[in-house]
Design a protein around this motif. Structure first.
Motif, PDB file in Angstrom:
ATOM      1  N   ARG A 211      43.875  55.091  52.456  1.00 28.30           N
ATOM      2  CA  ARG A 211      43.136  53.854  52.250  1.00 28.30           C
ATOM      3  C   ARG A 211      42.517  53.797  50.862  1.00 28.30           C
ATOM      4  N   VAL A 212      41.945  54.908  50.411  1.00 27.32           N
ATOM      5  CA  VAL A 212      41.356  54.951  49.070  1.00 27.32           C
ATOM      6  C   VAL A 212      42.433  54.770  48.005  1.00 27.32           C
ATOM      7  N   ASN A 213      43.540  55.491  48.142  1.00 25.31           N
ATOM      8  CA  ASN A 213      44.616  55.367  47.155  1.00 25.31           C
ATOM      9  C   ASN A 213      45.170  53.956  47.087  1.00 25.31           C
ATOM     10  N   GLN A 214      45.395  53.357  48.252  1.00 20.94           N
ATOM     11  CA  GLN A 214      45.936  52.000  48.277  1.00 20.94           C
ATOM     12  C   GLN A 214      44.951  51.000  47.677  1.00 20.94           C
ATOM     13  N   TYR A 215      43.679  51.217  47.954  1.00 19.28           N
ATOM     14  CA  TYR A 215      42.645  50.326  47.422  1.00 19.28           C
ATOM     15  C   TYR A 215      42.634  50.367  45.897  1.00 19.28           C
ATOM     16  N   ILE A 216      42.611  51.566  45.330  1.00 17.86           N
ATOM     17  CA  ILE A 216      42.547  51.688  43.872  1.00 17.86           C
ATOM     18  C   ILE A 216      43.865  51.277  43.230  1.00 17.86           C
ATOM     19  N   GLN A 217      44.983  51.632  43.842  1.00 20.78           N
ATOM     20  CA  GLN A 217      46.267  51.197  43.305  1.00 20.78           C
ATOM     21  C   GLN A 217      46.385  49.679  43.312  1.00 20.78           C
ATOM     22  N   GLY A 218      45.835  49.045  44.342  1.00 20.31           N
ATOM     23  CA  GLY A 218      45.856  47.593  44.406  1.00 20.31           C
ATOM     24  C   GLY A 218      45.035  46.956  43.294  1.00 20.31           C
ATOM     25  N   ILE A 219      43.882  47.552  42.993  1.00 15.20           N
ATOM     26  CA  ILE A 219      43.044  47.040  41.905  1.00 15.20           C
ATOM     27  C   ILE A 219      43.774  47.165  40.572  1.00 15.20           C
ATOM     28  N   ILE A 220      44.409  48.323  40.337  1.00 15.34           N
ATOM     29  CA  ILE A 220      45.147  48.526  39.087  1.00 15.34           C
ATOM     30  C   ILE A 220      46.303  47.547  38.981  1.00 15.34           C
ATOM     31  N   ALA A 221      47.047  47.365  40.072  1.00 16.65           N
ATOM     32  CA  ALA A 221      48.189  46.451  40.054  1.00 16.65           C
ATOM     33  C   ALA A 221      47.741  45.022  39.769  1.00 16.65           C
ATOM     34  N   GLU A 222      46.640  44.603  40.364  1.00  7.54           N
ATOM     35  CA  GLU A 222      46.121  43.261  40.120  1.00  7.54           C
ATOM     36  C   GLU A 222      45.723  43.099  38.657  1.00  7.54           C
ATOM     37  N   ARG A 223      45.096  44.117  38.077  1.00  5.85           N
ATOM     38  CA  ARG A 223      44.698  44.060  36.679  1.00  5.85           C
ATOM     39  C   ARG A 223      45.936  43.981  35.775  1.00  5.85           C
ATOM     40  N   GLN A 224      46.972  44.731  36.131  1.00  8.78           N
ATOM     41  CA  GLN A 224      48.189  44.738  35.318  1.00  8.78           C
ATOM     42  C   GLN A 224      48.910  43.399  35.362  1.00  8.78           C
ATOM     43  N   ARG A 225      48.699  42.632  36.419  1.00  9.30           N
ATOM     44  CA  ARG A 225      49.329  41.319  36.509  1.00  9.30           C
ATOM     45  C   ARG A 225      48.611  40.282  35.645  1.00  9.30           C
ATOM     46  N   GLN A 226      47.397  40.588  35.253  1.00  9.93           N
ATOM     47  CA  GLN A 226      46.631  39.649  34.437  1.00  9.93           C
ATOM     48  C   GLN A 226      46.961  39.821  32.958  1.00  9.93           C
ATOM     49  N   ALA A 227      46.746  38.781  32.191  1.00  8.55           N
ATOM     50  CA  ALA A 227      46.873  38.878  30.745  1.00  8.55           C
ATOM     51  C   ALA A 227      45.731  39.742  30.208  1.00  8.55           C
ATOM     52  N   PRO A 228      45.996  40.600  29.225  1.00  9.36           N
ATOM     53  CA  PRO A 228      44.949  41.495  28.716  1.00  9.36           C
ATOM     54  C   PRO A 228      43.683  40.779  28.270  1.00  9.36           C
ATOM     55  N   ASP A 229      43.808  39.541  27.748  1.00  7.31           N
ATOM     56  CA  ASP A 229      42.596  38.847  27.307  1.00  7.31           C
ATOM     57  C   ASP A 229      41.755  38.344  28.485  1.00  7.31           C
ATOM     58  N   GLU A 230      42.285  38.506  29.704  1.00  2.00           N
ATOM     59  CA  GLU A 230      41.524  38.141  30.904  1.00  2.00           C
ATOM     60  C   GLU A 230      40.846  39.348  31.548  1.00  2.00           C
ATOM     61  N   TRP A 231      41.115  40.534  31.042  1.00  2.00           N
ATOM     62  CA  TRP A 231      40.549  41.738  31.644  1.00  2.00           C
ATOM     63  C   TRP A 231      39.041  41.790  31.413  1.00  2.00           C
ATOM     64  N   PRO A 232      38.269  42.149  32.431  1.00  2.00           N
ATOM     65  CA  PRO A 232      36.815  42.274  32.249  1.00  2.00           C
ATOM     66  C   PRO A 232      36.471  43.508  31.430  1.00  2.00           C
ATOM     67  N   ASN A 233      35.265  43.534  30.896  1.00  2.00           N
ATOM     68  CA  ASN A 233      34.818  44.663  30.076  1.00  2.00           C
ATOM     69  C   ASN A 233      34.251  45.747  30.983  1.00  2.00           C
ATOM     70  N   ASP A 234      35.150  46.517  31.595  1.00  2.00           N
ATOM     71  CA  ASP A 234      34.722  47.593  32.483  1.00  2.00           C
ATOM     72  C   ASP A 234      35.495  48.862  32.158  1.00  2.00           C
ATOM     73  N   LEU A 235      35.253  49.902  32.907  1.00  2.00           N
ATOM     74  CA  LEU A 235      35.869  51.196  32.604  1.00  2.00           C
ATOM     75  C   LEU A 235      37.379  51.172  32.811  1.00  2.00           C
ATOM     76  N   LEU A 236      37.846  50.485  33.835  1.00  2.00           N
ATOM     77  CA  LEU A 236      39.288  50.424  34.053  1.00  2.00           C
ATOM     78  C   LEU A 236      39.987  49.767  32.865  1.00  2.00           C
ATOM     79  N   THR A 237      39.423  48.689  32.352  1.00  2.00           N
ATOM     80  CA  THR A 237      40.011  48.042  31.177  1.00  2.00           C
ATOM     81  C   THR A 237      40.050  49.005  29.999  1.00  2.00           C
TER      82      THR A 237
END
Length: 454
Positions: A211-237
């Motif tokens: 569940r933890v792996n799927q949750y974090i992988q899902g967040i990363i995948a969603e971020r990767q689908r976004q344009a970089p200029d839409e990424w929030p200013n957080d640690l993952l970015t």
């Protein structure tokens, strides 16, 4: 039980079972403390054909972590951590991969970099101020281990992923505790069922991990689908934007996941334990609590803490450091000898496990006056300057000191300033916490406390 110790006669056993049973009976911390007090600063435990050394003396910590750091590495001792918890994240990786990742990640954890998270910590501090105001009116005790875990989980989820965490904190907290407890238990107990067997503990662990792996992988995948200029200013970015200086390559998706899990685990669980035991220490040392609250009152008033405020709260930071001395969230860590060594008159064979225990070093009477006394004035600059540099290592030591140490201290400083301004905590009568280690420092019977509005 098998204990081989310099200058003392010893008994040998073919099995590590003797020690495993003794650890189960006493508890990990209690077993190692009794071993240290009986056999000294470099006790040698013979686990069947394998050698383990209990490292307590600051000189020996320096030897393993700094002077002969190439002789000692995170090999077999961290195999379970790699396999069961963190993959190739910074805590468990080795060699060139670790050096590359440390270089990529270090800029995100400088004192200047972590100051950008102040608004998030203040926001969640204000949320907890409302939460505890309601608890104070109800008059029922709260388990502070749970409370601080909820708070730090929210802070790290927002800092790392820009996520409001209300609907995820409960299951994330439970999953993290399940995974850490499972990995810790398997590391200390040589007799455990293979992971493929459908035992209740195995099933609970696998469900939590998936569940933890799927949750974090899902967040990363969603971020990767976004344009970089839409990424929030957080640690993952910041991690996704990082590039290797030599190759220009970004982190792979697998490494992004492993580093995100590593930062989440380390940034959530350990800081929660530090804050929990800080409230407990204050409740048992009212003179310290009164002095700290007076400092906070005079500096903050009714304002939210700023960076300038924090500079004016040195005693509050001393309280945090003293909590980390008596109650280090990570009470022990390990290194494996990849070459033979000899020091303090003892030969260390290749493959030996060095079990390094800040929990015990921080209680060593040769380096700490009245070591069991909670005394934040130990951290006055003039006293700290005279201390052995390796008598205190709550975040490990040397080149592999925890990369998140600045973040943890900063977060704790802000949280304590905000909550101690408005609340005093007291222990439940006749409740004595059973301090133990289950991956991180905790209390087997919880840490219930009453919240009182100041």
């Amino acid at each position: 039980m098998t204990l081989a110790v310099r200058s003392l006669p010893h008994r040998r056993s073919r099995f590590a079972l003797d020690i495993a049973l003794e650890v189960k009976r006493q508890g990990t911390l209690q077993f190692f403390e009794s071993t240290w007090r009986r056999y000294g600063d470099l006790a040698h435990l013979q686990l069947g054909s394998k050698d383990m050394f209990l490292v307590v003396h600051p000189d020996h910590v320096r030897r393993v972590m700094v002077e002969q750091r190439d002789t000692y590495s995170k090999k077999a001792s961290y195999e379970g951590v790699r396999k069961l918890l963190l993959g190739d994240g910074l805590v468990a990786s080795t060699g060139s991969l670790w050096r590359r990742q440390r270089k990529l990640m270090a800029p995100f954890f400088t004192p200047r970099a972590i100051e950008t998270y102040l608004p998030i910590i203040v926001e969640d501090g204000a949320w907890f101020r409302e939460r505890w105001s309601a608890a104070a009116k109800q008059g029922e005790p709260l388990d502070i281990l749970t409370e601080m875990s909820v708070l730090t989980a929210s802070i790290i989820l927002k800092s790392m992923f820009s996520l409001e965490a209300d609907d995820t904190i409960a299951w994330v907290k439970h999953a993290v505790e399940t995974m850490i407890g499972f990995a810790s238990s398997r590391q200390m107990n040589p007799l455990h069922a293979p992971l493929w067997m459908p035992t209740p503990k195995n099933r609970a662990y696998l469900e939590a991990r998936n569940r933890v792996n799927q949750y974090i992988q899902g967040i990363i995948a969603e971020r990767q689908r976004q344009a970089p200029d839409e990424w929030p200013n957080d640690l993952l970015t910041r991690m996704m934007q990082a590039r290797d200086e030599e190759t220009g390559e970004p982190m792979s998706t697998v490494l992004l996941r492993d580093e995100a899990i590593t930062v989440f685990f380390a940034g959530h669980e350990t800081t929660a334990r530090t804050l929990s035991f800080l409230w407990y220490a204050l409740a048992n040392n009212p003179d310290v609590a009164e002095r700290m609250q007076a400092e906070i009152d005079s500096v903050l008033g009714d304002a939210a803490p700023t960076l300038d405020h924090l500079k004016q709260l040195p005693y509050t930071l001393q309280v945090i450091k003293e909590t980390l001395r008596l109650y280090p969230a990570a009470p022990m860590y390990a290194r494996d000898a990849v070459a033979s060594d000899e020091f303090a008159g003892i030969k260390v064979p290749v493959g030996s496990r060095m079990t390094i225990m800040p929990y015990l070093t921080h209680r060593h009477p040769d380096f700490w006056d009245k070591p069991l006394r909670f005394d934040p004035d130990r951290w006055l600059p003039e006293r700290e300057a005279l201390r052995h540099p390796f008598a205190y290592h709550p975040f490990a030591a040397g080149q592999r000191i925890c990369i998140g140490n600045n973040f943890s201290l900063f977060e704790s400083h802000v949280v304590v300033a905000m909550l101690a301004r408005h609340f005093a905590l007291r222990t439940v009568p006749n409740h004595t916490p059973q301090v133990w280690m289950d991956g991180t420092l905790g209390s087997r019977n919880g840490l219930p406390m009453f919240i009182t509005q100041r």
